[in-house]
Each structure stands twice: as C-alpha cells, then as structure tokens.
Design a protein around this motif. Structure first.
Motif, PDB file in Angstrom:
ATOM      1  N   GLY A  47      35.047  23.259   9.176  1.00 26.66           N
ATOM      2  CA  GLY A  47      34.374  23.627  10.418  1.00 26.66           C
ATOM      3  C   GLY A  47      33.238  22.717  10.810  1.00 26.66           C
ATOM      4  N   ARG A  48      32.750  21.897   9.895  1.00 25.55           N
ATOM      5  CA  ARG A  48      31.691  20.955  10.266  1.00 25.55           C
ATOM      6  C   ARG A  48      32.253  19.858  11.171  1.00 25.55           C
ATOM      7  N   ILE A  49      31.388  19.326  12.004  1.00 27.68           N
ATOM      8  CA  ILE A  49      31.764  18.245  12.915  1.00 27.68           C
ATOM      9  C   ILE A  49      30.808  17.086  12.669  1.00 27.68           C
ATOM     10  N   LEU A  50      31.355  15.900  12.496  1.00 24.53           N
ATOM     11  CA  LEU A  50      30.563  14.694  12.299  1.00 24.53           C
ATOM     12  C   LEU A  50      30.554  13.876  13.591  1.00 24.53           C
ATOM     13  N   VAL A  51      29.381  13.412  13.975  1.00 21.33           N
ATOM     14  CA  VAL A  51      29.229  12.632  15.203  1.00 21.33           C
ATOM     15  C   VAL A  51      28.495  11.337  14.883  1.00 21.33           C
ATOM     16  N   CYS A  52      29.094  10.222  15.290  1.00 23.30           N
ATOM     17  CA  CYS A  52      28.440   8.916  15.144  1.00 23.30           C
ATOM     18  C   CYS A  52      27.498   8.681  16.311  1.00 23.30           C
ATOM     19  N   GLU A  53      26.232   8.395  15.993  1.00 22.66           N
ATOM     20  CA  GLU A  53      25.298   7.879  16.989  1.00 22.66           C
ATOM     21  C   GLU A  53      25.215   6.375  16.761  1.00 22.66           C
ATOM     22  N   GLN A  54      25.312   5.633  17.836  1.00 22.40           N
ATOM     23  CA  GLN A  54      25.497   4.191  17.730  1.00 22.40           C
ATOM     24  C   GLN A  54      24.395   3.494  16.945  1.00 22.40           C
ATOM     25  N   GLN A  55      23.178   4.029  16.988  1.00 22.77           N
ATOM     26  CA  GLN A  55      22.058   3.388  16.304  1.00 22.77           C
ATOM     27  C   GLN A  55      22.144   3.497  14.790  1.00 22.77           C
ATOM     28  N   GLY A  56      23.162   4.206  14.265  1.00 26.62           N
ATOM     29  CA  GLY A  56      23.378   4.215  12.828  1.00 26.62           C
ATOM     30  C   GLY A  56      23.312   5.561  12.162  1.00 26.62           C
ATOM     31  N   ASP A  57      22.985   6.624  12.894  1.00 28.39           N
ATOM     32  CA  ASP A  57      22.909   7.962  12.311  1.00 28.39           C
ATOM     33  C   ASP A  57      24.246   8.680  12.453  1.00 28.39           C
ATOM     34  N   LEU A  58      24.705   9.263  11.340  1.00 24.94           N
ATOM     35  CA  LEU A  58      25.872  10.124  11.358  1.00 24.94           C
ATOM     36  C   LEU A  58      25.384  11.562  11.330  1.00 24.94           C
ATOM     37  N   ARG A  59      25.529  12.271  12.457  1.00 23.85           N
ATOM     38  CA  ARG A  59      24.984  13.607  12.614  1.00 23.85           C
ATOM     39  C   ARG A  59      25.994  14.666  12.188  1.00 23.85           C
ATOM     40  N   VAL A  60      25.481  15.831  11.799  1.00 22.47           N
ATOM     41  CA  VAL A  60      26.306  16.943  11.337  1.00 22.47           C
ATOM     42  C   VAL A  60      26.063  18.151  12.226  1.00 22.47           C
ATOM     43  N   ILE A  61      27.141  18.713  12.773  1.00 19.99           N
ATOM     44  CA  ILE A  61      27.072  19.999  13.462  1.00 19.99           C
ATOM     45  C   ILE A  61      27.693  21.031  12.528  1.00 19.99           C
ATOM     46  N   LYS A  62      26.908  22.024  12.164  1.00 20.97           N
ATOM     47  CA  LYS A  62      27.341  23.027  11.188  1.00 20.97           C
ATOM     48  C   LYS A  62      27.026  24.409  11.746  1.00 20.97           C
ATOM     49  N   ASP A  63      28.014  25.282  11.743  1.00 18.23           N
ATOM     50  CA  ASP A  63      27.848  26.624  12.302  1.00 18.23           C
ATOM     51  C   ASP A  63      27.328  26.563  13.733  1.00 18.23           C
ATOM     52  N   GLY A  64      27.795  25.570  14.480  1.00 14.73           N
ATOM     53  CA  GLY A  64      27.426  25.434  15.879  1.00 14.73           C
ATOM     54  C   GLY A  64      26.063  24.840  16.134  1.00 14.73           C
ATOM     55  N   LYS A  65      25.359  24.377  15.094  1.00 13.42           N
ATOM     56  CA  LYS A  65      24.013  23.833  15.239  1.00 13.42           C
ATOM     57  C   LYS A  65      23.963  22.394  14.745  1.00 13.42           C
ATOM     58  N   LEU A  66      23.175  21.573  15.425  1.00 12.02           N
ATOM     59  CA  LEU A  66      22.962  20.192  15.013  1.00 12.02           C
ATOM     60  C   LEU A  66      21.896  20.157  13.929  1.00 12.02           C
ATOM     61  N   LEU A  67      22.276  19.693  12.736  1.00  9.59           N
ATOM     62  CA  LEU A  67      21.314  19.598  11.652  1.00  9.59           C
ATOM     63  C   LEU A  67      20.332  18.465  11.920  1.00  9.59           C
ATOM     64  N   GLU A  68      19.068  18.703  11.552  1.00  9.87           N
ATOM     65  CA  GLU A  68      18.049  17.671  11.788  1.00  9.87           C
ATOM     66  C   GLU A  68      18.305  16.431  10.954  1.00  9.87           C
ATOM     67  N   GLN A  69      18.683  16.620   9.704  1.00  6.39           N
ATOM     68  CA  GLN A  69      18.888  15.471   8.822  1.00  6.39           C
ATOM     69  C   GLN A  69      20.291  14.909   9.013  1.00  6.39           C
ATOM     70  N   PRO A  70      20.416  13.619   9.321  1.00  2.00           N
ATOM     71  CA  PRO A  70      21.741  13.011   9.405  1.00  2.00           C
ATOM     72  C   PRO A  70      22.430  13.023   8.050  1.00  2.00           C
ATOM     73  N   MET A  71      23.737  13.048   8.063  1.00  2.00           N
ATOM     74  CA  MET A  71      24.478  12.900   6.813  1.00  2.00           C
ATOM     75  C   MET A  71      24.256  11.511   6.233  1.00  2.00           C
ATOM     76  N   LEU A  72      24.096  10.518   7.115  1.00  2.00           N
ATOM     77  CA  LEU A  72      23.965   9.135   6.691  1.00  2.00           C
ATOM     78  C   LEU A  72      23.225   8.368   7.771  1.00  2.00           C
ATOM     79  N   SER A  73      22.345   7.463   7.364  1.00  2.00           N
ATOM     80  CA  SER A  73      21.661   6.559   8.298  1.00  2.00           C
ATOM     81  C   SER A  73      21.903   5.131   7.825  1.00  2.00           C
ATOM     82  N   LEU A  74      22.497   4.323   8.699  1.00  2.00           N
ATOM     83  CA  LEU A  74      22.889   2.968   8.349  1.00  2.00           C
ATOM     84  C   LEU A  74      22.079   1.948   9.126  1.00  2.00           C
TER      85      LEU A  74
END
Length: 544
Positions: free
Chosen positions: A221-248
């Motif tokens: 059910g989690r959704i991963l979203v790439c932000e072009q500046q290098g952050d991989l964001r996580v949407i969990k239970d319909g909410k955007l988590l503050e901490q990225p899964m990964l920052s490149l």
C-alpha cells in the motif's frame, strides 16, 4: 515545517452580523472537494464572491492586481503557479499550506495583551501585526514579552461551511483565472474541471511535491514518489512522510535528477530498492543503483551501483540535459528493464556503443543476462542493450501476467506506443515517429500528433469494465488519460481530462489508479517547486 504553497487564503466566509459557522465534517469537506474538482464553476461569480467585503473578505488579506491587503500572499498569478487541486486544498485545509513569512504569530505584550496575526513591516524598534480582518497593531519591541510562531493559518478552517458547493467551485474557478503567460510552457494551459466517466471518483492524496518524475505502488500500500532533486518520498496510509526514504546527490538540471524507481519482485522479503538517477561525478551519467530498505528508509551505505552510463558531455544534443528517460521495471522473467533517452543527440540511438536511446535489461544484481539479444554483437557493458532506436522512452509498463511490454516514446512528429520486443529497432532517428512499413524497424501500435506522452500501465480486472485489460496512458501537455487495446492498439478511448501535467501513473492491485501530477516544466530558473500532487481515481463504492 514544510511550506507547501504560497496561498494560504485568509478569507472569512461569514457576514459581519452572522455567527461563525461550525467546523465542517470530513464528509462535508470530501463532498466539496469532489464537486469543485469535477464541476467547472463560474469565474465571474467567483470574482464577485472574492471581492465582496461582507462575504469572503479575501481582499482584506490578499492583493490581486492593485487591490487588496498584505496579510496573505499576492494572488495575482496564483492560477498559473498552482492547479485546481492545490487551490481547493488551500481553502479546505488552510493550515496545511502556509508560505514562509505568512505564519500566524502570537505576541504577548508586557501589559498582558495577547495578539495574533501575520508580521508585516518590522524594524529594530517595532513590528506591525495584522489579522485576517485587516486590523493591524504597531507594537514596540520593548513592549513584547514573547513572539511564538504557529502552524495555524490566519484563514479559518471553517471557511468551507459558509459556502455551498456551487459558490465554493465558483471561487476556485476565479482563482484559476489569475495567471499570465498561459501556454508558454507545455501543459501550462490546462484548467479544471476534471472530467471522469460515470462510476468513478477522484481524490487528492498529497500536494506540495517538488519536481515529481515517477512513482511506484508497493504491494503493502505504500507509494514511492521520485522528486527530481534527489528525494524519494513515501506516502503511507494516505500521508506523505516527512523523512524521504532516500536522498541522493544528483545533477539537477532540465530533465536530469532522480528519474526512476522500482523494487525487487519479491519485496519486502528481498528488500532491494532500485533507482535510476543522473550523477554529476566523475562526469554526468545515468546510474542504476540498488539499496537495502529497512522500514521506510533505504540505507545509503548499502548502495550497489549496477550500471554506470555514458559521459553525456561526449554525446552531443541541442539540449543534452533533455530526453533522459529513466523508467525502470521488472518483468515476469525476473529481469530489470530500463529506458534511457538519447539526450536530444539523435544518432546515439542507433549506436550499440552507447546506452542512449535504448531499452536495457539486467539481472537483479546488475549482471548481463546471457540471452540478451546483443550479447556477442555489442562490447562489454553495452551487452545490456535489449532494444534500440528510441527517442525518449520516458515511461513503459510490463504486464506481469502476459509479459507484454509497451513503451511510451515521446514524440518526433508523433507520440508513439511501441511493443517491447527483444532486439527491436524502433527506427529513431533514421525514420521519424509514426507508422512504418520498413521491415527492419518495429512500428508503433498507437500514435497521435506530437505532444508529450507520459505515464502508462496495464489495467487490472479490478479497475472496472471500462479499463480492465486495457493499456492506460497519459499526456503531459493535453492533461488527459486515454486507453487502448494493448495487443492491437488502434484508436484510443477517453478516460479522464482536465489534469495539469500528469507525469506518471500506476495501478494498485485493488484497481485504484494513482496519477502523479508534476505541474512544472523542466528545471531551470523558472522552475516551480512544491506544485506537484498525487491523486487517486477509483470506482465509486456503488459502481458495478
């Protein structure tokens, strides 16, 4: 606090003599959102509401043109910066969208007064504090005991309860008209409402994404979203988590950055995360890496670089930072497929000595499968090439049941959807996009005039009878979603329209369609941050 949007309207939807309306329920807010997203509204009536001192008091806070107050941000161009989805949220959830400099501050004075508002003019000697009614106080700093910033907007949360759905939609329609330079950038002219087939509904899950490029829907059910500046964001239970899964650390320019994501087919038991990004060191190149994931975080120290791409400075192109591709997905054969664009250089697409303009195929550990079609023809790492002759295979999808792959190749004369075939040559730039009868090239199953084809996926049976078994794809410029027969192609059926700059889409197992809206063009000096969103389209509970 993450400031999502310079809007935070501080209108007050009550008359001077009326009591403050009660807070709206979640169901009431959802109804307003649905109505405003799917109905056009009357901008002229919306302007009357906006301007009326005793109805909304919007001009007490905001400037439009040469009129208005200074408690909230200038809205003169807000409809050009933000789409209908963001405008709706700014009225329904004002405290979720506060721009820096417009936070509510509570000031305690030495004589015991407690005043709340937005700090306007300030100096070393005094500050000016203004509330949403337009009332201002000038307070000497010597008289201030404390100043406490708040995450609460000056705009009341109960604004929506003072407007019926038609009025609310009219106000949104007016805000959409506040724009300049419409059509100068691809996709910027799209305005609501969103048009959906009967039996489907749309909802906003997340706003405030910056430079969204790609998404992946996980089985849990989690959704991963790439932000072009290098952050991989996580949407969990319909909410955007503050901490990225990964920052490149990426090269961020034009279409370069973090541009693709997927997970191992056996995830999370095999907890590998795979990404495609453009690195700057030791030279600008595509990089395919995998990382171990623990919970909602990928371990930076676990990076394994599976493939290093070519030095882009040596390959040319009129806009070398364009046409980067970046999508990657696993097939049912357990192999990782990657699309790489030809960076506007054209000729590399036909060269087996470069990855540009190709579809690649790797093992899950980065090894080159021995049955790749160019093993023995290409040299070294270039034996990872699986198909060639692509322009910008920005997205593709693989049907896990049948193994069928369809590739969205962004246009020359036409936008193309090509069947994924091992060893295929799709012809670019020897032939332009469009139907072909030349036997040496694999032709498209669907084309339409040049725009900008974006996300695509195969619809599961759970998506409903309109979509089940079809290939669903979006266009960034037109703002629509269409579908085709994935085997025979042919003409497309309309599904959704009125979306501003859709960039990717994926289905969940339950049939819900997640659509990523970038609402920004390339990364340059005009790049608009925090303007992307994730929406969900699904059948209504009563649909059959």
């Amino acid at each position: 606090m993450r400031f999502l949007l310079p809007l935070a309207l501080c209108c007050v939807s009550v008359t001077a003599a009326a009591a403050e309306p009660p807070a709206a329920s979640a169901a009431d807010l959802a109804l307003l959102q649905q109505y405003a997203m799917t109905h056009a509204g009357d901008a002229a009536r919306g302007k009357q509401l906006f301007d009326q001192e005793q109805v909304t008091r919007c001009l007490a806070c905001h400037v439009v043109g040469d009129k208005g107050g200074q408690v909230g941000p200038d809205l003169s161009k807000i409809g050009g910066k933000f789409d209908r989805i963001h405008l709706i949220e700014s009225l329904l959830q004002p405290s979720a969208q506060i721009v820096q400099g417009y936070e509510t501050n509570t000031v305690l004075t030495a004589d015991g007064q407690v005043l709340s508002g937005v700090i306007g003019k300030e100096s070393q000697q005094e500050i000016e504090l203004c509330d949403s009614t337009g009332k201002c106080w000038t307070i000497a700093r010597a008289d201030i005991e404390s100043i406490k910033p708040s995450q609460q907007s000056t705009m009341p949360d109960n604004l929506a309860t003072g407007l019926d759905p038609t009025q609310f939609t009219d106000l949104i329609a007016y805000l959409e008209t506040l724009r300049t330079g419409v059509g100068k950038q691809p996709g910027s002219a799209t305005r609501g409402p969103v048009s959906l087939p009967q039996g489907y509904q749309i909802e906003t899950l997340v706003t405030g994404l910056s430079g969204a490029t790609a998404l992946e829907v996980l089985d849990d059910g989690r959704i991963l979203v790439c932000e072009q500046q290098g952050d991989l964001r996580v949407i969990k239970d319909g909410k955007l988590l503050e901490q990225p899964m990964l920052s490149l650390d990426v090269e961020l320019y034009w279409e370069r950055g973090l541009i693709g994501v997927t997970v191992h087919p056996d995830f999370p038991a095999t907890n590998w995360l795979y990404v495609c990004y453009v690195a700057q060191q030791p030279y600008t190149h595509h990089r395919i890496s995998r990382f171990r994931v623990q919970g909602d975080v990928a371990l930076p120290s676990s990076e394994q670089i599976l493939l290093r791409g070519d030095d882009q400075s040596k390959l040319g192109g009129n806009v070398p930072a364009g046409h980067q591709g970046g999508a990657l997905h696993f097939g049912p054969d357990g192999k990782l497929y990657i699309g790489i664009g030809e960076q506007t250089a054209k000729t590399p697409a036909q060269n087996l000595g470069t990855f540009q303009g190709k579809i690649l195929r790797l093992g899950d550990d980065g090894t080159i499968p021995p049955d790749n079609p160019f093993v023995g023809k290409a040299q070294g790492k270039y034996q990872a090439i699986w198909a060639l002759g692509c322009r910008n295979p920005f997205t593709f999808a693989i049907d896990q049941a049948t193994g069928r792959m369809l590739i969205n190749d962004v246009g020359g004369k036409f936008e193309e959807i090509n069947p994924g075939v091992a060893g295929a040559n799709y012809g670019w730039p020897t032939i332009d996009h469009g139907p072909t009868e030349q036997a040496e090239f694999v032709g498209p199953i669907h084309v339409y005039p040049e725009a900008s084809i974006s996300g695509g996926d195969f619809a599961p049976v759970t998506a409903g009878p309109i979509l089940a078994g079809r290939y669903v794809f979006a266009d960034f410029v037109h703002g629509w979603i269409h579908s085709i027969d994935p085997e025979n192609g042919g003409s497309a059926d309309d599904f959704v329209s009125g979306l501003r700059r859709p960039v990717d889409l994926r289905f969940a197992a339950d049939g819900a369609l997640y659509v990523l809206l970038r609402n920004a063009w390339i990364v340059d000096d005009k790049f608009q941050t925090d303007s992307g969103s994730l929406i969900r389209i699904q059948r209504t509970p009563t649909a059959k």
